[in-house]
Design a protein around this motif. Sequence first.
Motif, short mmCIF file in Angstrom:
data_model
loop_
_atom_site.label_atom_id
_atom_site.label_comp_id
_atom_site.label_asym_id
_atom_site.label_seq_id
_atom_site.Cartn_x
_atom_site.Cartn_y
_atom_site.Cartn_z
N VAL A 155 29.25 71.36 7.34
CA VAL A 155 29.26 71.72 5.96
C VAL A 155 29.76 73.77 6.80
O VAL A 155 31.13 74.07 5.79
N LEU A 156 30.04 74.21 7.67
CA LEU A 156 31.18 74.80 8.35
C LEU A 156 32.76 74.71 8.54
O LEU A 156 33.60 75.41 7.65
N ASP A 157 32.82 73.31 8.47
CA ASP A 157 34.50 72.97 8.40
C ASP A 157 34.52 72.98 6.77
O ASP A 157 35.66 73.15 6.74
N LYS A 158 33.90 72.68 5.73
CA LYS A 158 34.14 72.64 4.60
C LYS A 158 34.13 74.27 3.52
O LYS A 158 34.49 74.35 2.72
N ALA A 159 33.23 75.53 4.64
CA ALA A 159 33.16 75.81 3.92
C ALA A 159 34.27 77.05 3.81
O ALA A 159 35.11 77.53 4.05
#
Length: 235
Positions: A216-220
């Motif tokens: 999720v962090l990578d695409k946030a």
Amino acid sequence: MNIHCPTFWPNGPDIDHSASTVGLSQLLPAVGTTTFACFDKYDQPNPGETVQLLWLPPVSDINGWSEQPSEIAMSYLLTACIASEPTLVAPSESRSSAILQGKYRYAVKVLARQRLLSALGTTASDATPWHVPAIADGTGVSLLWDEVHWCGKACVEGLTYLTASTRNESFIEMLLEKQGDELVGLFCLYMDPGGVECSIGKQRFVAGEQEAIQRVLDKARGLVDTQAHYIVDGG
């Protein structure tokens, strides 16, 4: 540590809403004073109870940290005694009637206060008071982070703020710190149609949780303040 997250903190009568700036000391409830806080029916404290309350500055109080992530640094954890029975707020009582409709107002006496980020920094390293939210359906149980529809992130004083929502009307936000190759959770707020859970404490994730949160962090998308800075931090 479980904490209550009021849905609205009414400003005092001395606040000039037409002014371009306002002092933090004018907004933040002082120790020893009695103020008011509004709660949703699913998150009501008991009269006479001493509780931990999350206080947010006005923009975040109404719109959430995702609209003004810098206000995470100006948020506080209050220790307070619930000083009254709840009163159901009549919509006509406030300029913010849409926010207050169906909410319960309590008088709360502030016993102590601490900046939220300072409180997170003193949490015991072995404390694990909360768990990564999960949801169940006909096929089994999955982490909420695997069901994300929208997500955003910001950096605040070395911590990562991560927020996300899902198609099933769930909402989650965390404050995370990086320790070596691992993410450690310090704060978690989870909300769904059934209520809200809000906790602080150091949470070390298992491998599957680490991977899901990192995805999720990578695409946030990066979050920035949507309004000009209006709080003067003089208190």
